[in-house]
Design a protein around this motif. Sequence first.
Motif: not given
Length: 205
Positions: A12, A60, A78, A80, A82, A84-85, A136
Amino acid sequence: MDTTVVVPAYNEGGRIGQTVQRLVREYPVVVVDDGSSDRTGPEARAAGATVIRNPENDGYITALKRGFREASSDIVVTFDADGEHRPEDIERLVRPIKDDRVDVVLGARTTIPRPSERILNRLTQLKVPVTDSGTGLRALRRDLAVDLELETACTCGTFVLEAAAKDARIGEVPIETRSVQKPRGIAWQHGTQLYHVVRHLLPHC
């Protein structure tokens, strides 16, 4: 009750730094670098995370479980790698746990992108009434987190089903996700995951 954010990460680089920077303003962050071949680990460390590195890419779930063990807080989230959250959703997830209303809170997305994930979700709903069993973004008590076996292909469905089997109280809050431009492979593991979800649904199986 304190909170640690656990971020499993594999290759990442170029994204993980920004993700960590957004999180460390409010929370301690543990990044589990799952044998990345790029600069995932150094970028996460430079951004302020505690970085735990797996020598090989173990997947993962292995990274997630290691992150649970490394965290020392009462609650783990938890997240992610990348980006996204949204970090601003975390407090909404942990609040019901702090208030002792639930043990697990899922961040429910407005849409579930993959058809295979939607199938796994529908099956999970036969036993646990949640709208997004594959998200996620989750918050849970650390003692429950380290007790989860998660011996499955991925976490879709089975994370929730295993927690429910341990009599965990499960809740959800709606979240929004950010659009992330990155290659997304076909989720081949969902074929195997179908078996694991069905196994959790059937008694004595």
